[in-house]
Design a protein around this motif. Sequence first.
Motif, PDB file in Angstrom:
ATOM      1  N   ASN A 194      35.328  56.983  25.440  1.00 16.81           N
ATOM      2  CA  ASN A 194      35.950  58.014  26.379  1.00 16.81           C
ATOM      3  C   ASN A 194      35.367  57.715  27.759  1.00 16.81           C
ATOM      4  O   ASN A 194      35.664  58.560  28.681  1.00 16.81           O
ATOM      5  CB  ASN A 194      36.145  59.361  25.998  1.00 16.81           C
ATOM      6  N   THR A 195      34.875  56.515  28.086  1.00 17.40           N
ATOM      7  CA  THR A 195      34.425  56.360  29.561  1.00 17.40           C
ATOM      8  C   THR A 195      35.407  55.368  30.125  1.00 17.40           C
ATOM      9  O   THR A 195      35.473  54.119  29.570  1.00 17.40           O
ATOM     10  CB  THR A 195      33.154  55.662  29.337  1.00 17.40           C
ATOM     11  N   ASN A 196      35.985  55.672  31.254  1.00 13.09           N
ATOM     12  CA  ASN A 196      36.873  54.815  31.967  1.00 13.09           C
ATOM     13  C   ASN A 196      36.006  54.252  33.125  1.00 13.09           C
ATOM     14  O   ASN A 196      35.315  55.210  34.007  1.00 13.09           O
ATOM     15  CB  ASN A 196      38.087  55.493  32.749  1.00 13.09           C
ATOM     16  N   LEU A 197      35.907  52.812  33.253  1.00 15.04           N
ATOM     17  CA  LEU A 197      34.998  52.370  34.427  1.00 15.04           C
ATOM     18  C   LEU A 197      35.815  52.541  35.619  1.00 15.04           C
ATOM     19  O   LEU A 197      36.811  51.996  35.775  1.00 15.04           O
ATOM     20  CB  LEU A 197      34.459  50.971  33.977  1.00 15.04           C
ATOM     21  N   LEU A 198      35.290  53.119  36.556  1.00 17.43           N
ATOM     22  CA  LEU A 198      35.639  52.969  38.066  1.00 17.43           C
ATOM     23  C   LEU A 198      35.678  51.724  38.499  1.00 17.43           C
ATOM     24  O   LEU A 198      36.686  51.042  39.212  1.00 17.43           O
ATOM     25  CB  LEU A 198      34.901  53.953  38.915  1.00 17.43           C
ATOM     26  N   TYR A 199      34.636  50.902  38.149  1.00 17.33           N
ATOM     27  CA  TYR A 199      34.488  49.447  38.683  1.00 17.33           C
ATOM     28  C   TYR A 199      33.641  48.660  37.675  1.00 17.33           C
ATOM     29  O   TYR A 199      32.881  49.145  37.129  1.00 17.33           O
ATOM     30  CB  TYR A 199      33.750  49.200  39.970  1.00 17.33           C
ATOM     31  N   PHE A 200      34.103  47.224  37.340  1.00 14.61           N
ATOM     32  CA  PHE A 200      33.376  46.252  36.756  1.00 14.61           C
ATOM     33  C   PHE A 200      33.214  45.043  37.488  1.00 14.61           C
ATOM     34  O   PHE A 200      34.512  44.574  37.511  1.00 14.61           O
ATOM     35  CB  PHE A 200      33.813  46.126  35.464  1.00 14.61           C
ATOM     36  N   GLY A 201      32.267  44.645  37.869  1.00 16.81           N
ATOM     37  CA  GLY A 201      32.054  43.559  38.709  1.00 16.81           C
ATOM     38  C   GLY A 201      31.396  42.409  38.478  1.00 16.81           C
ATOM     39  O   GLY A 201      30.150  42.845  37.802  1.00 16.81           O
ATOM     40  N   ILE A 202      31.522  41.214  38.600  1.00 16.54           N
ATOM     41  CA  ILE A 202      30.550  40.000  38.658  1.00 16.54           C
ATOM     42  C   ILE A 202      30.142  39.451  39.743  1.00 16.54           C
ATOM     43  O   ILE A 202      31.175  38.761  40.348  1.00 16.54           O
ATOM     44  CB  ILE A 202      31.035  39.168  37.431  1.00 16.54           C
ATOM     45  N   THR A 203      28.994  39.317  40.297  1.00 15.81           N
ATOM     46  CA  THR A 203      28.479  38.520  41.470  1.00 15.81           C
ATOM     47  C   THR A 203      28.136  37.288  40.915  1.00 15.81           C
ATOM     48  O   THR A 203      27.550  36.945  39.938  1.00 15.81           O
ATOM     49  CB  THR A 203      27.284  39.463  42.168  1.00 15.81           C
ATOM     50  N   HIS A 204      28.570  36.335  41.832  1.00 15.24           N
ATOM     51  CA  HIS A 204      28.088  34.908  41.923  1.00 15.24           C
ATOM     52  C   HIS A 204      29.299  34.300  41.036  1.00 15.24           C
ATOM     53  O   HIS A 204      29.612  33.098  41.378  1.00 15.24           O
ATOM     54  CB  HIS A 204      26.803  34.635  41.280  1.00 15.24           C
ATOM     55  N   GLU A 205      29.427  34.678  39.788  1.00 14.71           N
ATOM     56  CA  GLU A 205      30.563  34.437  38.972  1.00 14.71           C
ATOM     57  C   GLU A 205      30.389  32.771  38.541  1.00 14.71           C
ATOM     58  O   GLU A 205      31.125  32.192  38.254  1.00 14.71           O
ATOM     59  CB  GLU A 205      31.898  34.525  39.646  1.00 14.71           C
ATOM     60  N   SER A 206      29.134  32.329  38.451  1.00 16.91           N
ATOM     61  CA  SER A 206      28.887  31.069  37.981  1.00 16.91           C
ATOM     62  C   SER A 206      29.459  30.602  36.583  1.00 16.91           C
ATOM     63  O   SER A 206      29.976  29.687  36.626  1.00 16.91           O
ATOM     64  CB  SER A 206      27.313  30.918  37.951  1.00 16.91           C
ATOM     65  N   TYR A 207      29.654  31.485  35.853  1.00 15.43           N
ATOM     66  CA  TYR A 207      29.978  31.352  34.513  1.00 15.43           C
ATOM     67  C   TYR A 207      31.186  32.040  34.108  1.00 15.43           C
ATOM     68  O   TYR A 207      31.540  32.002  32.807  1.00 15.43           O
ATOM     69  CB  TYR A 207      28.747  31.169  33.409  1.00 15.43           C
ATOM     70  N   ILE A 208      31.900  32.500  35.003  1.00 14.27           N
ATOM     71  CA  ILE A 208      32.966  33.486  34.699  1.00 14.27           C
ATOM     72  C   ILE A 208      34.125  32.465  34.603  1.00 14.27           C
ATOM     73  O   ILE A 208      34.545  31.710  35.502  1.00 14.27           O
ATOM     74  CB  ILE A 208      33.229  34.559  35.705  1.00 14.27           C
ATOM     75  N   THR A 209      34.740  32.452  33.358  1.00 10.82           N
ATOM     76  CA  THR A 209      36.105  31.613  33.160  1.00 10.82           C
ATOM     77  C   THR A 209      37.297  32.331  33.242  1.00 10.82           C
ATOM     78  O   THR A 209      37.313  33.684  33.400  1.00 10.82           O
ATOM     79  CB  THR A 209      35.953  30.845  31.823  1.00 10.82           C
TER      80      THR A 209
END
Length: 479
Positions: free
Chosen positions: A442-457
Amino acid sequence: MIKLNLDCFNLILKESRLDKKSLYSCLLVNKEWCNLVVPILWKKYSWYCNHKESEKKIFIIILSCLSTSSKQFLFNNNIKLPSTIFLKPLSFNYISFCEFPRAGIIDNIKDMIFKDEILNNFDYSTKSNLLEQEIYKLFVSQCKNIKILQWKTSQPLSLFPGAKECFSQLNNLYISIDSVSPNSLYEMIQICRDLNGLMIYNCSQNLPGLISLIDAQKNLKKLSLFKYIKKEYCKELSNAIKRKYNTLNDLCLHSLNIISPSFLTSLINLKNLSIYNYDNDNIRGDIKEFQHYLMISEFSELEYIDFYGLSWFEELAILIEKTKGNILQVIINSINKNAENTGLLIKAISNNCPKINRLYTHLEPKDFIHIKSLLLNCRNLSRIEFDSLNILVNENYNFGDELLNILTEFSPKSLIYISLSGDWKFSTDSFELFFESCRNRNTNLLYFGITHESYITRDHMLIIRRYINEGIIKGSNCV
């Protein structure tokens, strides 16, 4: 109908969060309401204009408040005020309601006056100085007991009529030393001895007036040193800071090459420590001395650590081990991608910082093993930001899965802000498992981020978008 007591109504208006438009509506109700609302409007919004036309109207009123003698003085020196200024007495003493203006506000008024004139440098400098003088005289004479002053002018503010009533209650002073005359500093000492915060800009040498100003403060808690231009080593400034060991609990340094760091060992009551290094050439020079003194210092009451452009992971680990467990925030943003001992910092935080709620640091995959104990021991963590050090080139291994699996299994419910490096490479399965674990606890994330995003598809982004739509994540930089 019972009439509301005006004092009560005034208090309600002051404490309310009404916006500018709503306050304007109140102003138009009747004369009594107008008398209450005008001071609040000028106090809150006089320096926050949304567009140039509103700003110009404010400036016209300010210039209209100049005394007759000031207007005549400016006229005699061929400084033409706008024809739109009010010639008759104004309904309110607007200046007395304002916060004391920042230097940039005065500059904007001068720009408005001289924008249509073609002046050589000498004439502009002379006229600008005279206009600035009269405007500052106006504010010093009319503003009483101000709490904050940005002193970035050669005008002798502390010598103007009304200076004692204006500055005697100063709480925070921002001062550009290269702009202020030494005599004015000494005069300010006679008026102002109760500063809580002193922010010093552009110091380049030992200045007796500045040292005396620091020494005169009876309860100085915060000291910030910005933008130093090195001409000589300011040993006396370092000694002055050392003499404030009993009251100083917040220190912010934006340059490491101007003062001896020997004062660090004296600051036994320090709670907030911020050090920013923007000089890459300084890494092998004066910075070594700071590292030494940091390692032998002991700040047992420390709560906040914020370092930029430094790779002092081992020194910080040693420092944290000597605290009493009150640390709430650690931010270390390194510019050295080959830094070492990042794992030592994680272990020190895990063992000594049970109250910590925010952590920003750099990691290597070999440090992931320490994250489990961090999450288990620091159950108040609400925000973590982990960035990579050495960028990995092995595209065939999902380094990030190990970290996400640890977060999936051991994250406290309080953890609602997460930022991770995209250099580590994550599988979509690990994304799914982690977000489902947030749903399960029951945890809602206020923010989920990825820096650089080298391998984010695109597949990663679609997963994040789905969980945003389901309300598990509030925001992300990946969609």
